[in-house]
Motif scaffolding. Structure first.
Motif, short mmCIF file in Angstrom:
data_model
loop_
_atom_site.label_atom_id
_atom_site.label_comp_id
_atom_site.label_asym_id
_atom_site.label_seq_id
_atom_site.Cartn_x
_atom_site.Cartn_y
_atom_site.Cartn_z
N ALA A 276 0.82 -1.21 0.00
CA ALA A 276 0.00 0.00 0.00
C ALA A 276 0.86 1.26 0.00
N LEU A 277 1.96 1.25 0.76
CA LEU A 277 2.84 2.42 0.76
C LEU A 277 3.51 2.61 -0.59
N SER A 285 2.79 -0.50 -9.38
CA SER A 285 2.07 -1.48 -10.18
C SER A 285 0.58 -1.43 -9.86
N MET A 286 -0.20 -2.16 -10.67
CA MET A 286 -1.64 -2.17 -10.46
C MET A 286 -2.00 -2.82 -9.13
N VAL A 287 -1.28 -3.86 -8.73
CA VAL A 287 -1.57 -4.52 -7.46
C VAL A 287 -1.27 -3.60 -6.29
N GLU A 288 -0.16 -2.88 -6.35
CA GLU A 288 0.19 -1.96 -5.27
C GLU A 288 -0.82 -0.82 -5.17
N ALA A 289 -1.24 -0.31 -6.31
CA ALA A 289 -2.25 0.75 -6.28
C ALA A 289 -3.58 0.23 -5.75
N LEU A 290 -3.90 -1.01 -6.07
CA LEU A 290 -5.14 -1.60 -5.56
C LEU A 290 -5.09 -1.75 -4.04
N PHE A 291 -3.95 -2.19 -3.52
CA PHE A 291 -3.80 -2.30 -2.06
C PHE A 291 -3.94 -0.93 -1.40
N ARG A 292 -3.35 0.10 -1.99
CA ARG A 292 -3.41 1.42 -1.39
C ARG A 292 -4.85 1.95 -1.38
N ARG A 293 -5.53 1.83 -2.48
CA ARG A 293 -6.90 2.32 -2.54
C ARG A 293 -7.83 1.53 -1.63
N ALA A 294 -7.64 0.22 -1.58
CA ALA A 294 -8.53 -0.62 -0.76
C ALA A 294 -8.35 -0.33 0.72
N LEU A 295 -7.10 -0.20 1.18
CA LEU A 295 -6.87 0.08 2.59
C LEU A 295 -7.25 1.50 2.97
N ASP A 296 -7.18 2.42 2.02
CA ASP A 296 -7.62 3.79 2.30
C ASP A 296 -9.11 3.84 2.66
N GLN A 311 -1.44 3.50 10.37
CA GLN A 311 -2.87 3.40 10.09
C GLN A 311 -3.15 2.29 9.06
N LEU A 312 -2.34 2.24 8.02
CA LEU A 312 -2.52 1.20 7.00
C LEU A 312 -2.25 -0.19 7.59
N PHE A 313 -1.26 -0.30 8.46
CA PHE A 313 -0.95 -1.60 9.06
C PHE A 313 -2.10 -2.09 9.93
N VAL A 314 -2.68 -1.23 10.75
CA VAL A 314 -3.80 -1.64 11.60
C VAL A 314 -5.01 -2.03 10.76
N ALA A 315 -5.26 -1.28 9.68
CA ALA A 315 -6.39 -1.62 8.80
C ALA A 315 -6.18 -2.98 8.14
#
Length: 405
Positions: A276-277, A285-296, A311-315
């Protein structure tokens, strides 16, 4: 509504002693004869919460799917790449379907749990709280199926569910085998109350333009995040609690701070946080962007004064622990379902389905703590099934005719 109450049959007076000649003698350490087992079980009251507790884990599966598909993945995939519109629409439909199924099942299970709590041995204050808070949340959820819930009603159901969670956790903390899950429930309830207070302060600060109220809002939001993070850590510890084999007379083992399941959860959350970071960079990459948007989508508002990585780690850890609680639940699967439900509701207790999830988790934990006979009966039954299925010659008759000399 008609209620059928099964009363235990009348037994002999206390002064009447059983006739030793009427029943066959048994060897020391052996099982009692069938007649004695039937007579000893006949005087026990019916188990109030056991049938409905079996529905909590399947319901938690629907709740987790609805959160992952409808709240995280589907919004995160919008505009992520060209040519994925059909996949986004399919995921949106799957998330909406899971949400509708969960709403229907949650209303039915919540009503059954309220009825079971009223007929159980929990304190009268908790029974009244279950009726008032549970009925109010159910009514708001039914109203949400027709039109948007007003902000005041959303805040009230969040407060009601949080107070009920605190009351259930206070009662369940006295029972050792429910204590880890009860600690997570109490921390989620406290975090929900503090966060809703922060939302109220943020509204007042916006209306009055007060910098002092804005600073207080940040402090309250940080305190709410700290309580929520402790709740997720308590749930992570609860994954490895109560999984060791033990006999009926043995003392319940203490929960281990580090277990294989907790290590898997922490490693998975670290991987998701790292992805996500990295998803915020231009060359992600698309997977990293997906992780970032989903955890946001799981980050709470107002924003706490905490680094974004934490915050992202706790989520991410809350989602992983909820999934592991359903895949590898404790010895009673209902506790795994309750653990997943309270984690699903932790990030959004003011949402109608989030408040209903927290109510169901609170009532389930209260029943598991007070209905000790039903709890241990289900636990021993699960252990017997696991033991019999693991034995290579299980279910086969003994044709040896005794021990060979």
């Amino acid at each position: 509504m008609l209620l059928t109450i099964d009363l235990p049959p009348e037994g002999p007076p206390p002064s009447a002693a059983p006739d030793a000649a009427a029943s066959p003698r048994r060897e020391e350490g052996g099982e009692p004869p069938p007649a004695e087992r039937r007579s000893s079980a006949a005087g026990r009251p019916p188990l109030a919460g056991l049938p409905v507790l079996a529905l909590v884990r399947p319901l938690a599966v629907l709740a987790l799917l609805a959160m992952i598909l409808g709240r995280m993945v589907a919004p995160a995939m919008v505009g992520l790449a060209v040519g994925i519109e059909r996949a986004v629409h399919t995921i949106e439909l799957a998330g909406a379907g899971a949400s509708q199924l969960f709403a229907i099942g949650a209303i039915v299970v919540a009503m059954a749990l309220i009825s079971a709590v009223v007929r159980s041995r929990v304190p009268y204050a908790l029974r009244i709280g279950a009726i008032v808070a549970g009925s109010f949340v159910i009514l708001v959820v039914l109203h949400a199926t027709v039109q948007r819930v007003p902000d005041l009603s959303a805040a009230l159901i969040g407060v009601s569910a949080a107070i009920l969670a605190l009351g259930s956790a206070w009662e369940a903390l006295r029972v050792p085998f429910v204590r880890p899950v009860a600690a997570a429930l109490g921390l989620v309830g406290a975090s929900a109350l503090v966060r809703l207070a922060g939302v109220l302060l943020a509204v007042w600060a916006n209306d009055r333009g007060s910098k002092a109220l804005a600073g207080a809002t940040s402090s309250v939001a940080t305190a709410a995040f700290a309580l929520g993070a402790l709740a997720v850590l308590a749930a992570t510890v609860a994954l490895g609690a109560g999984r060791e084999a033990r006999t009926r007379d043995a003392e319940p083992p203490r929960p281990r701070l580090v277990s294989p399941l907790s290590l898997v959860a922490l490693a998975s959350a670290l991987f998701a946080t790292r992805a996500a970071l990295a998803g915020a960079s231009d060359d992600a990459s698309m997977v990293e962007a997906l992780f970032r948007r989903a955890l946001d989508r799981l980050l709470t508002r107002p924003a706490p004064v905490v680094p974004l990585s934490m915050q992202l780690f706790v989520a991410a850890l809350s989602v992983v622990v909820a999934a592991l609680a359903l895949v590898a639940p404790p010895r009673l699967p209902a506790l795994g379902g309750a653990l997943a439900l309270l984690l699903v509701a932790g990030s959004a207790p003011e949402v109608p389905l989030g408040a209903l999830s927290l109510v169901i988790a609170a009532l389930c934990i209260a029943l598991a703590a007070r209905d000790e006979r039903g709890f241990w009966a289900a636990m021993l039954a699960n252990e017997r099934e696991r033991t019999s299925s693991s034995l290579p010659g299980a279910g086969k008759p003994d044709t040896t005719g005794g021990a060979s000399g």
